[in-house]
Design an enzyme around this catalytic site. Structure first.
Site: not given
Ligand code: SAH
Length: 380
Positions: A193, A171, A308
């Site tokens: 995505k 991803d 998100m």
């Molecule tokens: N499984 C992931 C979340 C997936 S949904 C987890 O546990 O972190 C994707 C969302 O995660 C993004 O829209 C944002 O809100 C957050 N996100 C993921 N990586 C990020 C990063 N490096 N910095 C800020 N937000 C992040």
């Protein structure tokens, strides 16, 4: 002013502390296999220009977020002036040879992604670490939670699984730099995505996993954060189980906790707050698809962590105010956590509910609502 990479420089040196601050790096080609090297160069401060008619989804995502520049056409010799390093990542051997010859004429160092990747596979920094490793077996799938983006926040077990993989399905928010480690025979499949943009449907991702596992390969599904936190990981586990494919999950460091933490914000703090709730902001409170009880969250006394849906934040703030949270409640938005572009915007619920997003807020972001947000390290 751009610093030139010394002659004879090999991309292999990216493994040690070479700074690329301001160096323009031209990448010819944009396949998923190049993601590791490209993200590594960006991490080291390079200005990366990709030239290729087509690129992997995650490369396109980096371009759309202005992390790199992408010119959608074939390479030409005019692309070279000003480049301190040229990364050759094209499929066509004739084009690779042409780029190499052009660079030799101008004295620009080149690095071949394929060669670099096979060298990287020899290193093993975790060889003597003790871990209950879930090793991908032939014909099986291992879901690896990759943490918020910095390879240093990947678990030891996750890294070991990646190193043992024959296929890695990635991803865009996964720690892509780690892909540099893979041997040249390892296949990288980019199923990113892009929000409201190019994407691979979940059913197709499931199918990719099953197809490779059925062919007897060791498959790693590498995701950002933790696979089970808005990661659709369970859907992939179910698809594997239904198809009779062995599947295992290695937990990851979720951005829900790590992003605030990297900005100096604890999601709980003794004497201040006794818990936190992690919610998706994808569907705004007034959206019929929303099943979140925002009024209950408002009065819960918990820190609220929103993942998100950055553009829904004003409507979420308004709902929390209606639910009784004070207008002065601190809010911190942590963007691009765990990378060189990490930054934080501090505001409050009242200001956020005004309708327009404060300057500088852009995805990907984790938003923290609650007293702990005031503890933000402003330098972060
Ligand atoms: N499984 C992931 C979340 C997936 S949904 C987890 O546990 O972190 C994707 C969302 O995660 C993004 O829209 C944002 O809100 C957050 N996100 C993921 N990586 C990020 C990063 N490096 N910095 C800020 N937000 C992040």
């Amino acid at each position: 002013m751009s610093r030139r990479v010394p002659q004879g420089h090999e991309l292999g040196e990216l493994g040690v502390a070479v700074a690329y601050d301001g160096v323009r790096v031209l990448v010819v080609g944009g396949p998923a296999r190049a993601l590791g090297v490209v993200t590594r160069l960006i991490q080291r401060g390079a200005r990366v220009d990709v030239v290729a008619p087509e690129v992997a989804t995650s490369v396109q995502d980096l371009a759309e977020r202005a992390v790199l520049a992408w010119t959608a056409r074939d390479y030409c010799a005019d692309d070279l002036p000003g480049a301190g390093l040229v990364v050759i990542a094209c499929h066509d051997p004739a084009q690779s040879a042409l780029v190499r010859a052009d660079c030799a004429r101008l004295g620009i160092p080149t690095a071949d992604v394929t060669a670099e990747l096979s060298n990287g596979a020899a290193t093993d920094e975790t060889g003597d670490q003790q871990t209950t490793v879930v090793q991908p077996r032939p014909g099986s799938v291992v879901l690896v939670g990759g943490g918020p983006g910095d390879p240093g926040l990947l678990t030891v077990a996750g890294l070991a699984a990646i190193r043992a993989a024959e296929v890695v399905v990635v991803d865009r928010l996964a720690p892509l730099e780690v892909l540099r480690e893979l041997g040249s025979d390892v296949q990288v499949v980019d199923v990113a995505k892009i929000p409201r943009g190019r994407f691979t449907p979940q059913e197709q991702i499931n199918e990719v996993l099953l197809e490779h596992a059925r062919a007897g390969r060791r498959v790693v599904r590498l995701k950002g954060g933790d696979s089970f936190v808005f990661g659709r990981g369970m859907e992939e586990v179910i698809a594997c189980r239904e198809a009779g494919i062995e599947v295992a999950v290695i937990p990851g460091v979720t951005s829900a906790v790590a992003a605030p933490e990297l900005a100096g914000i604890p999601v709980t703090h003794r004497g201040l707050v006794q818990g936190f709730a992690v919610v998706s902001g994808h569907a705004a409170p007034d959206d019929p698809r929303s099943t979140v009880d925002w009024a209950a969250l408002a009065s819960s006394g918990l820190t609220i962590v929103i993942l998100m849906g950055v553009e829904t934040l004003p409507r979420i703030a308004a709902a929390l105010l209606v639910g009784g949270r004070p207008t002065a409640t601190p809010v911190a938005c942590v963007m691009d956590a765990a990378g060189p572009r990490q930054r934080t915007v501090r505001t409050d619920l009242g200001a956020l509910a005004q309708g327009t997003l404060p300057q500088g807020i852009a995805p990907p972001a984790v938003t923290v609502v609650g007293e702990v947000a005031a503890l933000v390290d402003v330098a972060s």
